[in-house]
Design an enzyme around this catalytic site. Structure first.
Site, PDB file in Angstrom:
ATOM      1  N   ARG A  50       0.889  -0.750  -0.227  1.00  0.00           N
ATOM      2  CA  ARG A  50      -0.543  -0.253  -0.247  1.00  0.00           C
ATOM      3  C   ARG A  50       1.051   0.797   0.154  1.00  0.00           C
ATOM      4  O   ARG A  50       2.176   1.399   1.146  1.00  0.00           O
ATOM      5  CB  ARG A  50      -1.047  -0.239   1.406  1.00  0.00           C
ATOM      6  CG  ARG A  50      -1.178   1.275   1.180  1.00  0.00           C
ATOM      7  CD  ARG A  50      -2.366   1.111   2.252  1.00  0.00           C
ATOM      8  NE  ARG A  50      -3.840   0.725   2.095  1.00  0.00           N
ATOM      9  CZ  ARG A  50      -5.005   1.283   2.784  1.00  0.00           C
ATOM     10  NH1 ARG A  50      -5.112   2.327   3.774  1.00  0.00           N
ATOM     11  NH2 ARG A  50      -5.531   0.046   2.566  1.00  0.00           N
ATOM     12  N   HIS A  63      -7.920   0.373  -6.081  1.00  0.00           N
ATOM     13  CA  HIS A  63      -7.526   0.128  -4.898  1.00  0.00           C
ATOM     14  C   HIS A  63      -8.304  -1.352  -4.926  1.00  0.00           C
ATOM     15  O   HIS A  63      -9.113  -1.959  -5.111  1.00  0.00           O
ATOM     16  CB  HIS A  63      -8.524   0.353  -4.216  1.00  0.00           C
ATOM     17  CG  HIS A  63      -8.288   0.086  -2.635  1.00  0.00           C
ATOM     18  ND1 HIS A  63      -7.668  -1.049  -1.876  1.00  0.00           N
ATOM     19  CD2 HIS A  63      -9.391   0.909  -1.331  1.00  0.00           C
ATOM     20  CE1 HIS A  63      -7.653  -0.863  -0.604  1.00  0.00           C
ATOM     21  NE2 HIS A  63      -8.833  -0.115  -0.656  1.00  0.00           N
ATOM     22  N   GLN A  66     -10.027  -4.151  -2.765  1.00  0.00           N
ATOM     23  CA  GLN A  66     -11.143  -3.717  -2.361  1.00  0.00           C
ATOM     24  C   GLN A  66     -12.585  -3.787  -3.525  1.00  0.00           C
ATOM     25  O   GLN A  66     -13.745  -4.342  -3.426  1.00  0.00           O
ATOM     26  CB  GLN A  66     -10.872  -1.809  -2.490  1.00  0.00           C
ATOM     27  CG  GLN A  66     -12.536  -1.257  -2.303  1.00  0.00           C
ATOM     28  CD  GLN A  66     -13.235  -1.473  -0.465  1.00  0.00           C
ATOM     29  OE1 GLN A  66     -12.149  -1.051   0.624  1.00  0.00           O
ATOM     30  NE2 GLN A  66     -14.280  -1.921  -0.628  1.00  0.00           N
ATOM     31  N   ASP A  85     -16.957   7.445  -0.607  1.00  0.00           N
ATOM     32  CA  ASP A  85     -15.976   7.970  -0.312  1.00  0.00           C
ATOM     33  C   ASP A  85     -15.799   8.674   0.089  1.00  0.00           C
ATOM     34  O   ASP A  85     -16.288   9.673   0.019  1.00  0.00           O
ATOM     35  CB  ASP A  85     -15.071   7.062  -1.166  1.00  0.00           C
ATOM     36  CG  ASP A  85     -13.850   7.154  -0.521  1.00  0.00           C
ATOM     37  OD1 ASP A  85     -13.095   7.198   0.527  1.00  0.00           O
ATOM     38  OD2 ASP A  85     -12.236   7.024  -1.393  1.00  0.00           O
ATOM     39  N   CYS A 121     -16.423   2.181   0.827  1.00  0.00           N
ATOM     40  CA  CYS A 121     -15.193   1.451   1.766  1.00  0.00           C
ATOM     41  C   CYS A 121     -14.921   1.484   2.817  1.00  0.00           C
ATOM     42  O   CYS A 121     -14.260   0.537   3.528  1.00  0.00           O
ATOM     43  CB  CYS A 121     -13.751   1.399   0.536  1.00  0.00           C
ATOM     44  SG  CYS A 121     -13.520   3.694   0.666  1.00  0.00           S
ATOM     45  N   ARG A 154     -13.014  -8.110   2.879  1.00  0.00           N
ATOM     46  CA  ARG A 154     -12.663  -7.426   2.332  1.00  0.00           C
ATOM     47  C   ARG A 154     -11.542  -9.328   2.672  1.00  0.00           C
ATOM     48  O   ARG A 154     -10.318  -9.307   1.588  1.00  0.00           O
ATOM     49  CB  ARG A 154     -11.932  -6.832   3.276  1.00  0.00           C
ATOM     50  CG  ARG A 154     -12.324  -5.096   2.694  1.00  0.00           C
ATOM     51  CD  ARG A 154     -12.130  -4.972   1.110  1.00  0.00           C
ATOM     52  NE  ARG A 154     -10.856  -4.356   0.679  1.00  0.00           N
ATOM     53  CZ  ARG A 154     -10.205  -4.175   1.214  1.00  0.00           C
ATOM     54  NH1 ARG A 154     -10.576  -2.999   2.254  1.00  0.00           N
ATOM     55  NH2 ARG A 154      -9.113  -3.835   1.158  1.00  0.00           N
TER      56      ARG A 154
HETATM   57  N1  NVA Z   1      -9.963   7.212  -1.333  1.00  0.00           N
HETATM   58  C1  NVA Z   1      -9.299   6.309   0.123  1.00  0.00           C
HETATM   59  C2  NVA Z   1      -9.869   5.565   0.149  1.00  0.00           C
HETATM   60  C3  NVA Z   1      -9.333   4.781   1.461  1.00  0.00           C
HETATM   61  C4  NVA Z   1      -9.654   2.727   1.052  1.00  0.00           C
HETATM   62  C5  NVA Z   1      -8.190   7.050   0.703  1.00  0.00           C
HETATM   63  O1  NVA Z   1      -7.186   6.874  -0.381  1.00  0.00           O
HETATM   64  O2  NVA Z   1      -7.882   7.207   1.290  1.00  0.00           O
HETATM   65  N1   CP Z   2     -11.737  -0.140   2.901  1.00  0.00           N
HETATM   66  C1   CP Z   2      -9.799   0.687   3.115  1.00  0.00           C
HETATM   67  O1   CP Z   2      -9.147  -0.617   2.673  1.00  0.00           O
HETATM   68  O2   CP Z   2      -9.876   0.115   4.517  1.00  0.00           O
HETATM   69  P1   CP Z   2      -8.946   0.662   5.025  1.00  0.00           P
HETATM   70  O3   CP Z   2      -7.869   1.824   4.758  1.00  0.00           O
HETATM   71  O4   CP Z   2      -8.865   0.086   6.500  1.00  0.00           O
HETATM   72  O5   CP Z   2      -7.460  -1.012   4.957  1.00  0.00           O
END
Ligand code: NVA
Ligand code: CP
Length: 334
Positions: A108, A135, A138, A231, A272, A317
């Site tokens: 990540r 992502h 997800q 989101d 998400c 997930r």
């Molecule tokens: N758009 C959000 C998704 C989190 C799962 C982020 O990147 O923070």
């Molecule tokens: N939806 C998601 O990716 O959550 P986290 O940021 O908690 O992993």
């Protein structure tokens, strides 16, 4: 076996055929059922995976750890400050080191090019646990959730409200296009997805029967839709200064009961997570103090309503990440 994903990385859905994506969704459902029946799933005993997080996580990290343990694998977690990656060692060198020790790597981070680089040089399957662009893990969970609710995916209309050109909007547009669904991106045009990606998705839709629509009109976005999805308006890694403009431009796209009432009678709400739907978070409280908005991308009423599927989605997930590791590490052939 028609689909064999052994040795493949999972970086973005554009790399996968509709058949392969459907296979992963169905495999997730199978593994979910087996887990609920307490079946032994330790088919990857003796393997080890690295979990690299350059941004924070609750769901993705927990899912990878639980899924790996269920499959009999060991895990090593490298947190945003606990490794040399990018600071004292390049991604390319890190990839060649970790590839010697691990059977698979979750990553990540910020740039899609970083996760692509890891995959190119590690020699083992790499799973994208979120970048600014995509992502993809997800998506398997989300599509499993939609399929559990409606029994099918083709022809379902999903509208994503808010920051339509970031990781979640991009990923949902690709996923829906690949799976023959109708995708609507609804938000301020300033944040619409890149033209190039929109064109690519529209091209995919010609072969799958899906469609892509971009609109600034929340009513057009919501009317008759089966899934209303949103989101956060400001994502991980973005500077605090963007909040002001995001709130101004995205306020009309908050999912509230008025929008839900325009959707189809069986419509569901998805997110998400994490979500700003009340004052239960430090960020939510800070935004409230500065800008006076108590609920941001979704109202608490919708979030807590019977139409909300967010916790099924979060559970999925784990099952879908398990399926992705299972398939790409070759457990299928066993
Ligand atoms: N758009 C959000 C998704 C989190 C799962 C982020 O990147 O923070
Ligand atoms: N939806 C998601 O990716 O959550 P986290 O940021 O908690 O992993």
């Amino acid at each position: 076996m028609a689909v064999d994903l052994t040795g493949r990385s999972f970086l973005k859905l554009l790399d996968y055929t509709p058949e392969e994506i459907e296979y992963l969704i169905d495999l997730s459902a199978r593994l979910k059922k087996e887990k609920k029946e307490h079946k032994n799933q330790k088919v990857l005993e003796g393997r080890n995976v690295a979990l690299i997080f350059e941004k924070t996580s609750t769901r993705t990290r927990s899912s990878f750890e639980v899924a790996a343990h269920d499959l009999g694998m060991g895990t090593t977690y490298l947190d945003p400050s606990g490794s040399q990656i990018g600071k004292k060692e390049s991604i390319k060198d890190t990839a060649r080191v970790l590839g010697r020790m691990f059977d698979g790597i979750e990553y990540r981070g910020f740039h899609q090019s970083d996760v692509e680089c890891l995959a190119e040089y590690s020699g083992v399957p790499v799973w994208n646990g979120l970048t600014d662009e995509y992502h993809p893990t997800q998506m398997i969970a989300d599509m499993l959730t939609v399929k559990e609710c409606f029994g099918h995916l083709k022809g379902i209309t999903l509208t994503f409200f808010g920051d339509t050109g970031f990781n979640m909007g991009n990923s949902l547009m690709v996923a829906c296009s690949k799976l023959g669904m109708n995708y609507r991106a609804c938000g301020a045009s300033k944040y619409f997805p890149d033209d190039e990606l929109v064109d690519e998705c529209k091209k995919i839709c010609k072969t799958t029967g899906g469609s892509v629509l971009l609109t600034e009109d929340p009513e057009e976005g919501a009317r008759g839709a089966d899934v209303l999805y949103t989101d956060v308006w400001v994502s991980m890694g973005e500077p605090e200064e963007v909040w002001k403009e995001r709130l101004e431009l995205l306020k009309p796209y908050q999912i509230n009961s008025n929008l839900m009432n325009l959707a189809s009678t069986d419509a569901i709400f998805m997110h998400c997570l994490p979500a700003y739907h009340d004052l239960g978070t430090a960020v939510g409280r800070a935004v409230y103090e500065k800008y006076g908005m108590k609920e941001l991308e979704v109202t608490d009423e919708v979030f807590e309503s019977v139409r909300s599927r967010v916790f099924d989605e979060a559970e999925n997930r784990m099952h879908s990440i398990k399926a992705i590791m299972y398939a790409t590490l070759g457990a299928d052939g066993k």
